[in-house]
Enzyme design. Structure first.
Site, PDB file in Angstrom:
ATOM      1  N   GLY A  51       0.789  -1.226   0.000  1.00 14.15           N
ATOM      2  CA  GLY A  51       0.000   0.000   0.000  1.00 14.15           C
ATOM      3  C   GLY A  51       0.819   1.273   0.000  1.00 14.15           C
ATOM      4  N   GLU A  52       2.134   1.184   0.177  1.00 15.39           N
ATOM      5  CA  GLU A  52       2.973   2.376   0.135  1.00 15.39           C
ATOM      6  C   GLU A  52       2.943   2.998  -1.257  1.00 15.39           C
ATOM      7  OE1 GLU A  52       6.916   1.519   1.420  1.00 15.39           O
ATOM      8  OE2 GLU A  52       6.330   1.113   3.495  1.00 15.39           O
ATOM      9  N   GLN A 110     -10.657  22.191   9.883  1.00 15.74           N
ATOM     10  CA  GLN A 110      -9.982  22.095  11.179  1.00 15.74           C
ATOM     11  C   GLN A 110      -8.939  23.213  11.268  1.00 15.74           C
ATOM     12  OE1 GLN A 110      -8.830  18.052  12.316  1.00 15.74           O
ATOM     13  NE2 GLN A 110     -10.142  17.247  10.694  1.00 15.74           N
ATOM     14  N   HIS A 143     -11.820  27.022   2.871  1.00 13.29           N
ATOM     15  CA  HIS A 143     -12.979  27.116   3.764  1.00 13.29           C
ATOM     16  C   HIS A 143     -12.880  28.336   4.667  1.00 13.29           C
ATOM     17  CE1 HIS A 143     -16.507  25.633   5.789  1.00 13.29           C
ATOM     18  NE2 HIS A 143     -15.886  25.646   6.964  1.00 13.29           N
ATOM     19  N   LYS A 208     -28.968  29.190  11.601  1.00  9.99           N
ATOM     20  CA  LYS A 208     -29.080  27.779  11.988  1.00  9.99           C
ATOM     21  C   LYS A 208     -28.253  27.526  13.238  1.00  9.99           C
ATOM     22  CE  LYS A 208     -25.045  25.846   9.700  1.00  9.99           C
ATOM     23  NZ  LYS A 208     -24.489  24.886   8.764  1.00  9.99           N
ATOM     24  N   ASP A 238     -20.972  18.776   1.918  1.00 14.18           N
ATOM     25  CA  ASP A 238     -20.461  17.476   2.364  1.00 14.18           C
ATOM     26  C   ASP A 238     -21.609  16.470   2.410  1.00 14.18           C
ATOM     27  OD1 ASP A 238     -19.107  15.353   3.434  1.00 14.18           O
ATOM     28  OD2 ASP A 238     -18.324  16.421   5.165  1.00 14.18           O
TER      29      ASP A 238
END
Length: 327
Positions: A51-52, A110, A143, A208, A238
């Site tokens: 998977g690397e 984030q 964002h 909201k 999303d």
């Protein structure tokens, strides 16, 4: 003559510049390269049996201005690692300037400590890209605009509003007086206001609250939408809970039709089912990340960002202002 001026659509870019792509946005990279009179550089990104990730660059890049096109869309961590490993390969191959073209920048939500002991992952990603060897970042509709300050290298923050404004100005050219732009929450007001100002139409705001992640409840509508066609504008969609709740609330308060648009169509989880069942007439999205075949429903239309990124690259390479592109 600028690349996107009328009659200059095929103007090639000169100098030692090369466009490369990882796996996430190969189609967009090809469109950007074509607008610049180039082809995407010969390279590949693959996986070892465990998977690397590995990358192979099949042409010289020594001293060249390199632009690597890669959205860090789902699978987010795989695509982010692909980008960083290709950047490292370019740096070790003595590339001149390495520019990361990231139409959709992940971890942007984030951007602060909302609770005690939260990470600021957007800053971490900025550090990782800089450490890998990126000299400049081109991104669209971050964002939060302050993410530009997380980098110690130049960041060109491109905007999707001009593309959307042009589309709706043509679509509603005979009925703009019946249209109202709606911000789906207080955090999106600046973006929605920019679209409303370009179209010279009123703005309304959905008030909201969010009791927990990916759950939102409409409290009130600030502004007059009764008897109007409304256009909900956001930077990303999303799970589509906010969007569909807002659309239903607007119809309940007398809106005639609901349209929606966004820059980044993440559309995860139940998003497609919610949009299909919602009162939204049409959702217009940009191709900052690829839309999987199962997400390509009749209600969703896609506009290209290739022209904007090609123009920005042309201006950067020729030492011209990028900000004037959005005036």
């Amino acid at each position: 003559m600028h690349l996107l001026e009328e009659g200059a659509e095929n103007s090639p870019i000169s100098g030692n510049i090369k466009i490369f792509s990882c796996n996430a946005t190969q189609k967009l990279a090809s469109e950007i390269a074509a607008r610049l009179g180039r082809v995407v550089g010969r390279s590949s990104v693959g996986r070892f049996s465990d998977g690397e990730i590995f990358t192979k660059i099949d042409e010289t890049v020594r001293g060249a201005d390199i632009y690597i096109v890669q959205s860090t869309c789902p699978p987010v961590n795989d695509n982010l690692m692909e980008l960083m490993i290709m950047v490292d390969a370019m740096r070790r191959a003595s590339a001149g300037n390495i520019n990361a073209v990231i139409p959709y920048f992940s971890y942007a939500r984030q951007d602060r400590k909302a609770r005690a002991r939260d990470p600021i992952s957007a800053k971490l990603v900025a550090n990782l890209l800089t450490t890998a060897g990126v000299n400049r970042v081109l991104a669209m509709d971050l964002h939060c605009a302050q993410i530009q300050g997380f980098f110690d290298i130049p960041v060109d923050h491109l905007l999707g509003v001009p593309i959307l404004a042009k589309h709706y100005a043509e679509k509603f050219q005979d009925s703009l007086e019946d249209l109202v732009v709606v911000s789906p929450d207080l955090g999106s007001v600046t973006r929605a206001r920019a679209l409303a100002e370009r179209l010279e139409i009123p703005l309304a705001i959905v008030d909201k609250r969010r009791p927990r992640a990916n759950i939102s409840e409409v409290m009130n509508i600030i502004g007059d939408v009764r008897g109007k066609k409304v256009l909900i504008a956001d930077d990303m969609i999303d799970t589509a809970g906010t969007l569909c709740n807002a659309a239903s609330a607007l119809m309940e308060r007398g809106a005639k039709e609901v349209y929606a648009c966004c820059t980044h169509p993440i559309l995860s989880g139940p998003a497609i089912e919610r949009i299909a069942a919602s009162p939204i007439t049409e959702l217009v999205v940009l191709d900052t990340l690829p839309l999987a075949p199962e997400k390509q429903i009749d209600k969703i239309s896609v506009l290209s960002v290739a022209d904007v990124f090609a123009e920005a690259i042309w201006r950067i390479h020729n030492g011209e202002s990028v900000s004037t592109l959005f005036r």
